[in-house]
Scaffold this motif. Structure first.
Motif, PDB file in Angstrom:
ATOM      1  N   LEU A   1      -4.222  -0.309 -11.351  1.00  0.00           N
ATOM      2  CA  LEU A   1      -5.507   0.171 -11.858  1.00  0.00           C
ATOM      3  C   LEU A   1      -5.322   1.276 -12.891  1.00  0.00           C
ATOM      4  N   ASN A   2      -4.293   2.096 -12.716  1.00  0.00           N
ATOM      5  CA  ASN A   2      -3.994   3.181 -13.661  1.00  0.00           C
ATOM      6  C   ASN A   2      -3.121   2.725 -14.825  1.00  0.00           C
ATOM      7  N   LYS A   3      -2.848   1.418 -14.876  1.00  0.00           N
ATOM      8  CA  LYS A   3      -2.023   0.821 -15.932  1.00  0.00           C
ATOM      9  C   LYS A   3      -0.595   1.382 -15.954  1.00  0.00           C
ATOM     10  N   GLU A   4      -0.110   1.812 -14.777  1.00  0.00           N
ATOM     11  CA  GLU A   4       1.266   2.276 -14.641  1.00  0.00           C
ATOM     12  C   GLU A   4       2.164   1.134 -14.183  1.00  0.00           C
ATOM     13  N   LYS A   5       1.576  -0.011 -13.908  1.00  0.00           N
ATOM     14  CA  LYS A   5       2.289  -1.194 -13.427  1.00  0.00           C
ATOM     15  C   LYS A   5       1.581  -2.409 -14.012  1.00  0.00           C
ATOM     16  N   LYS A   6       2.358  -3.319 -14.628  1.00  0.00           N
ATOM     17  CA  LYS A   6       1.775  -4.514 -15.236  1.00  0.00           C
ATOM     18  C   LYS A   6       2.276  -5.799 -14.597  1.00  0.00           C
ATOM     19  N   MET A   7       3.375  -5.696 -13.836  1.00  0.00           N
ATOM     20  CA  MET A   7       4.006  -6.899 -13.300  1.00  0.00           C
ATOM     21  C   MET A   7       4.226  -6.798 -11.803  1.00  0.00           C
ATOM     22  N   LEU A   8       4.197  -7.969 -11.166  1.00  0.00           N
ATOM     23  CA  LEU A   8       4.551  -8.104  -9.757  1.00  0.00           C
ATOM     24  C   LEU A   8       5.839  -8.888  -9.683  1.00  0.00           C
ATOM     25  N   ILE A   9       6.593  -8.680  -8.627  1.00  0.00           N
ATOM     26  CA  ILE A   9       7.871  -9.380  -8.459  1.00  0.00           C
ATOM     27  C   ILE A   9       7.910 -10.047  -7.095  1.00  0.00           C
TER      28      ILE A   9
ATOM     29  N   PHE B   1      -6.273  -9.669  -4.786  1.00  0.00           N
ATOM     30  CA  PHE B   1      -5.360  -8.726  -4.165  1.00  0.00           C
ATOM     31  C   PHE B   1      -5.877  -8.165  -2.849  1.00  0.00           C
ATOM     32  N   VAL B   2      -4.963  -8.080  -1.884  1.00  0.00           N
ATOM     33  CA  VAL B   2      -5.205  -7.436  -0.600  1.00  0.00           C
ATOM     34  C   VAL B   2      -4.027  -6.500  -0.361  1.00  0.00           C
ATOM     35  N   GLU B   3      -4.294  -5.329   0.225  1.00  0.00           N
ATOM     36  CA  GLU B   3      -3.209  -4.378   0.462  1.00  0.00           C
ATOM     37  C   GLU B   3      -2.619  -4.551   1.859  1.00  0.00           C
ATOM     38  N   THR B   4      -1.308  -4.364   1.951  1.00  0.00           N
ATOM     39  CA  THR B   4      -0.618  -4.465   3.240  1.00  0.00           C
ATOM     40  C   THR B   4      -1.097  -3.362   4.169  1.00  0.00           C
ATOM     41  N   GLY B   5      -1.122  -3.695   5.458  1.00  0.00           N
ATOM     42  CA  GLY B   5      -1.450  -2.702   6.466  1.00  0.00           C
ATOM     43  C   GLY B   5      -2.890  -2.262   6.491  1.00  0.00           C
TER      44      GLY B   5
ATOM     45  N   LEU C   1       7.316  -3.102 -13.794  1.00  0.00           N
ATOM     46  CA  LEU C   1       7.227  -3.278 -12.344  1.00  0.00           C
ATOM     47  C   LEU C   1       6.906  -1.971 -11.619  1.00  0.00           C
ATOM     48  N   ASN C   2       7.433  -0.859 -12.112  1.00  0.00           N
ATOM     49  CA  ASN C   2       7.209   0.457 -11.515  1.00  0.00           C
ATOM     50  C   ASN C   2       7.396   0.404  -9.990  1.00  0.00           C
ATOM     51  N   LEU C   3       8.585  -0.011  -9.570  1.00  0.00           N
ATOM     52  CA  LEU C   3       8.885  -0.200  -8.149  1.00  0.00           C
ATOM     53  C   LEU C   3       9.224   1.110  -7.452  1.00  0.00           C
ATOM     54  N   SER C   4       8.861   1.194  -6.176  1.00  0.00           N
ATOM     55  CA  SER C   4       9.310   2.312  -5.352  1.00  0.00           C
ATOM     56  C   SER C   4      10.801   2.069  -5.046  1.00  0.00           C
TER      57      SER C   4
ATOM     58  N   SER D   1       0.829  -1.212   0.000  1.00  0.00           N
ATOM     59  CA  SER D   1       0.000   0.000   0.000  1.00  0.00           C
ATOM     60  C   SER D   1       0.863   1.262   0.000  1.00  0.00           C
ATOM     61  N   LYS D   2       1.987   1.224   0.702  1.00  0.00           N
ATOM     62  CA  LYS D   2       2.884   2.389   0.765  1.00  0.00           C
ATOM     63  C   LYS D   2       3.404   2.739  -0.635  1.00  0.00           C
ATOM     64  N   ALA D   3       3.676   1.716  -1.446  1.00  0.00           N
ATOM     65  CA  ALA D   3       4.173   1.926  -2.810  1.00  0.00           C
ATOM     66  C   ALA D   3       3.030   2.126  -3.812  1.00  0.00           C
ATOM     67  N   LYS D   4       1.778   2.096  -3.323  1.00  0.00           N
ATOM     68  CA  LYS D   4       0.588   2.306  -4.161  1.00  0.00           C
ATOM     69  C   LYS D   4       0.505   1.324  -5.323  1.00  0.00           C
TER      70      LYS D   4
END
Length: 152
Positions: free
Chosen positions: A31-39, A61-65, A101-104, A22-25
């Protein structure tokens, strides 16, 4: 909410519950198609999910915290798992998928350098009727199950 017919499960396919940072959104970026992959990564002796996440599997999907509410799902459309890598090879692998990935910065530090990495491309993301994840004692951030109903 009506049940979507966007995907019909195939025999032998798994359903996954995946934590998004959740911190890294991560959910917002997906949802905004700015990220397509998970690592996911592992410092041990094998691939993080050991080949158990496959193309056409459903991911919830569930968000942390948060409140443990599962709000969205999608399907895995591609899986790329590495063999054992050196730290430099690991960094190169993460950099290869940087855009998808669009990682923080914190996420990048967490994953780049791991001995084993896997990336999972997600598509057909949609909102679902929310349900609460019954966590119990499981501390994993990626839970694989035959049916998501097993952990509702």
């Amino acid at each position: 909410m009506a049940v979507s017919e966007w995907y019909q499960p195939k025999e032998g396919r798994a359903e996954h519950l995946v934590y998004l940072n959740s911190k890294a959104k991560e959910l917002e970026k997906m949802l905004n198609k700015e990220k397509k992959m998970l690592i996911r990564g592992a410092a041990g002796r094998k691939s993080p999910l050991g080949g158990r996440a496959k193309i056409d599997d459903i991911v919830y999907f569930v968000e942390t915290g948060g409140d443990m509410m599962v709000t969205h799902r999608g399907i895995i459309t591609n899986v790329i798992e590495t063999e054992k890598m050196t730290p430099d090879e690991s960094v190169t692998f993460v950099n290869t998928y940087e855009k998808e990935l669009n990682l923080s910065k914190d996420q990048y530090k967490r994953w780049a350098g791991k001995k084993f990495l896997a990336v999972f491309e997600i598509d057909k993301l949609e909102a679902i009727e929310p349900f609460k994840y019954r966590r119990e004692k499981n501390m994993d951030d990626w839970i694989i199950t035959e049916s998501i109903d097993d952990i509702k």
